[in-house]
Design an enzyme around this catalytic site. Sequence first.
Site, mmCIF file in Angstrom:
data_model
loop_
_atom_site.group_PDB
_atom_site.id
_atom_site.type_symbol
_atom_site.label_atom_id
_atom_site.label_comp_id
_atom_site.label_asym_id
_atom_site.label_seq_id
_atom_site.Cartn_x
_atom_site.Cartn_y
_atom_site.Cartn_z
ATOM 1 N N PRO A 1 -4.405 -0.692 4.809
ATOM 2 C CA PRO A 1 -4.923 0.677 4.765
ATOM 3 C C PRO A 1 -4.380 1.379 3.522
ATOM 4 C CG PRO A 1 -3.234 0.448 6.492
ATOM 5 C CD PRO A 1 -3.428 -0.910 5.892
ATOM 6 N N GLN B 1 -6.396 2.689 11.553
ATOM 7 C CA GLN B 1 -4.959 2.981 11.689
ATOM 8 C C GLN B 1 -4.765 4.441 12.079
ATOM 9 O OE1 GLN B 1 -2.343 3.556 8.277
ATOM 10 N NE2 GLN B 1 -1.065 1.884 9.038
ATOM 11 N N CYS C 1 4.238 5.692 6.510
ATOM 12 C CA CYS C 1 3.893 6.635 5.438
ATOM 13 C C CYS C 1 5.111 7.496 5.073
ATOM 14 C CB CYS C 1 2.719 7.519 5.881
ATOM 15 S SG CYS C 1 2.259 8.698 4.599
ATOM 16 N N LYS D 1 2.639 -0.847 11.904
ATOM 17 C CA LYS D 1 3.062 -1.095 10.518
ATOM 18 C C LYS D 1 4.260 -0.199 10.220
ATOM 19 C CE LYS D 1 1.132 -1.212 5.798
ATOM 20 N NZ LYS D 1 1.584 0.004 5.139
ATOM 21 N N ASN E 1 4.605 -7.589 3.981
ATOM 22 C CA ASN E 1 3.931 -6.674 3.039
ATOM 23 C C ASN E 1 4.919 -6.181 1.986
ATOM 24 O OD1 ASN E 1 3.282 -3.231 3.011
ATOM 25 N ND2 ASN E 1 1.884 -4.672 2.059
ATOM 26 N N GLY E 2 4.403 -6.075 0.765
ATOM 27 C CA GLY E 2 5.191 -5.520 -0.331
ATOM 28 C C GLY E 2 5.232 -6.432 -1.527
ATOM 29 N N ASP E 3 4.576 -5.984 -2.621
ATOM 30 C CA ASP E 3 4.638 -6.678 -3.902
ATOM 31 C C ASP E 3 3.905 -8.010 -3.944
ATOM 32 O OD1 ASP E 3 6.157 -4.533 -4.620
ATOM 33 O OD2 ASP E 3 8.069 -5.613 -4.705
ATOM 34 N N ALA F 1 -4.593 5.228 1.980
ATOM 35 C CA ALA F 1 -5.080 6.609 2.066
ATOM 36 C C ALA F 1 -5.669 7.033 0.725
ATOM 37 C CB ALA F 1 -3.934 7.529 2.461
ATOM 38 N N ARG G 1 -1.703 -2.707 -3.032
ATOM 39 C CA ARG G 1 -2.051 -2.385 -4.422
ATOM 40 C C ARG G 1 -2.643 -3.580 -5.156
ATOM 41 N NH1 ARG G 1 3.652 -0.228 -5.910
ATOM 42 N NH2 ARG G 1 4.084 -1.873 -4.403
HETATM 43 C C1 FMN Z 1 -2.520 4.853 -2.626
HETATM 44 C C2 FMN Z 1 -1.841 4.262 -1.422
HETATM 45 C C3 FMN Z 1 -2.231 4.667 -0.163
HETATM 46 C C4 FMN Z 1 -1.620 4.126 0.974
HETATM 47 N N1 FMN Z 1 -2.060 4.488 2.217
HETATM 48 C C5 FMN Z 1 -1.546 3.894 3.317
HETATM 49 C C6 FMN Z 1 -2.080 4.159 4.611
HETATM 50 O O1 FMN Z 1 -3.047 4.921 4.800
HETATM 51 N N2 FMN Z 1 -1.483 3.543 5.667
HETATM 52 C C7 FMN Z 1 -0.434 2.673 5.508
HETATM 53 O O2 FMN Z 1 0.056 2.123 6.497
HETATM 54 N N3 FMN Z 1 0.059 2.395 4.296
HETATM 55 C C8 FMN Z 1 -0.478 2.972 3.208
HETATM 56 N N4 FMN Z 1 -0.001 2.627 1.973
HETATM 57 C C9 FMN Z 1 1.052 1.613 1.860
HETATM 58 C C10 FMN Z 1 0.451 0.220 1.656
HETATM 59 O O3 FMN Z 1 -0.385 -0.149 2.728
HETATM 60 C C11 FMN Z 1 1.546 -0.843 1.487
HETATM 61 O O4 FMN Z 1 2.375 -0.834 2.616
HETATM 62 C C12 FMN Z 1 2.401 -0.608 0.247
HETATM 63 O O5 FMN Z 1 1.602 -0.220 -0.854
HETATM 64 C C13 FMN Z 1 3.199 -1.856 -0.129
HETATM 65 O O6 FMN Z 1 2.334 -2.929 -0.341
HETATM 66 P P1 FMN Z 1 1.925 -3.439 -1.837
HETATM 67 O O7 FMN Z 1 3.200 -3.719 -2.564
HETATM 68 O O8 FMN Z 1 1.069 -4.661 -1.562
HETATM 69 O O9 FMN Z 1 1.181 -2.336 -2.478
HETATM 70 C C14 FMN Z 1 -0.574 3.179 0.837
HETATM 71 C C15 FMN Z 1 -0.182 2.790 -0.442
HETATM 72 C C16 FMN Z 1 -0.785 3.310 -1.567
HETATM 73 C C17 FMN Z 1 -0.343 2.851 -2.938
#
Ligand code: FMN
Length: 342
Positions: free
Chosen positions: A25, A79, A109, A148, A210-212, A27, A235
């Site tokens: 997800p 979510q 969040c 999450k 999750n993460g990176d 936002a 991302r």
């Molecule tokens: C622009 C943006 C919006 C996000 N919105 C949500 C969200 O609505 N719900 C959620 O659980 N995490 C949200 N996240 C967090 C991501 O789902 C994820 O946990 C976080 O970016 C780490 O993963 P990554 O390193 O693959 O980016 C958001 C992250 C970003 C950058």
Amino acid sequence: MKKGLLQKTLQLGSVTLPNRVLYAPLAGCSDLPYRKMASRWRPGIVYCEMVKMDALVRHDPHTYRLLDYTPGLHPIGAQLCGSKLQFVQQSAKIIEDLGFDVLDFNCGCPVDKVTKDGSGSGMLRTPDLIGDMISAMVSTVKIPVTVKIRAGWDEAHINAAEITRIAEQAGAKAITIHGRTRAQAYKGPANWDYIRECVDVAKDILVIGNGDVFTAESAAKMFEDTGCDAVLVARGAMGQPWIAEDILRYMDGLPPVDRGVMDIRDALLYHFDLIIRYQTERQALLDMRRVGCWYLKRLEGVKAVRVQINRSSSTKESFQAIEAFPWQEVQLMKEVSVVGEE
Ligand SMILES: Cc1cc2nc3c(=O)[nH]c(=O)nc-3n(C[C@H](O)[C@H](O)[C@H](O)COP(=O)(O)O)c2cc1C
């Protein structure tokens, strides 16, 4: 992880996801055009952006619009974000009635305006309430409930493993761990050791790392290092909606798909077209600037077209700028830096 395992399905209660690479997800980002684009590369599931429980219960039309989807987008996840028990059951029922396949509960969040009433990562400070909220969801809906979280509120309060146990007892089918604390926001690397700790305490509950994860190689490393059941990409899917296919092929020992500059340009145009079909002209223009950056940041020599997209006063003008641009002079970037935008 053994070769071929990624072609294996992921069983979340009664729901079977086709594979173990999931799209997060986001936002303000994982709207209907994003999800239509992403689903072309068949991730295990794509999530809508988080919605607030109270807004859903009071039938806020903007909130409902965030949950728009078309039949071809299954399996699809929603979510919920909130900290008030009084809204949980009604909002969970609404999600189920809208036809979603999975219901996730946001406890990650980090934004102040979300955490100030104890929602989002604010929930990490009240682990028992997480259990109560999940139990209330599980007792209300038949679709699988997942949660999450982040590793903890801050380095002094890492409690992901404790919450994994609580979530399991409350009946959640899976828990996603973002390996950063709330205090970290997006600074520094995600610490996958925290994901590993959750894998170690989990009995029946599935653990999603999750993460990176920005490349196929990093996804393989996350599986290897943590023993997680699935990976959630956030991302890394922005501007490369094909990352699920890249990961699946890599994990299966298949050669990578060669994606050149023109493939990225075509993807950008396709995504823009989805935006134009969904949004008003004014909103589409804004969305195209945001989404354009995701794709263009992977290319060298595109400054002029980026400026044109940002300056265009109509979507038609943006399209014309892209069509007229000399793409044959553009190079693929070797390293792409990604920063948090939450
Ligand atoms: C622009 C943006 C919006 C996000 N919105 C949500 C969200 O609505 N719900 C959620 O659980 N995490 C949200 N996240 C967090 C991501 O789902 C994820 O946990 C976080 O970016 C780490 O993963 P990554 O390193 O693959 O980016 C958001 C992250 C970003 C950058």
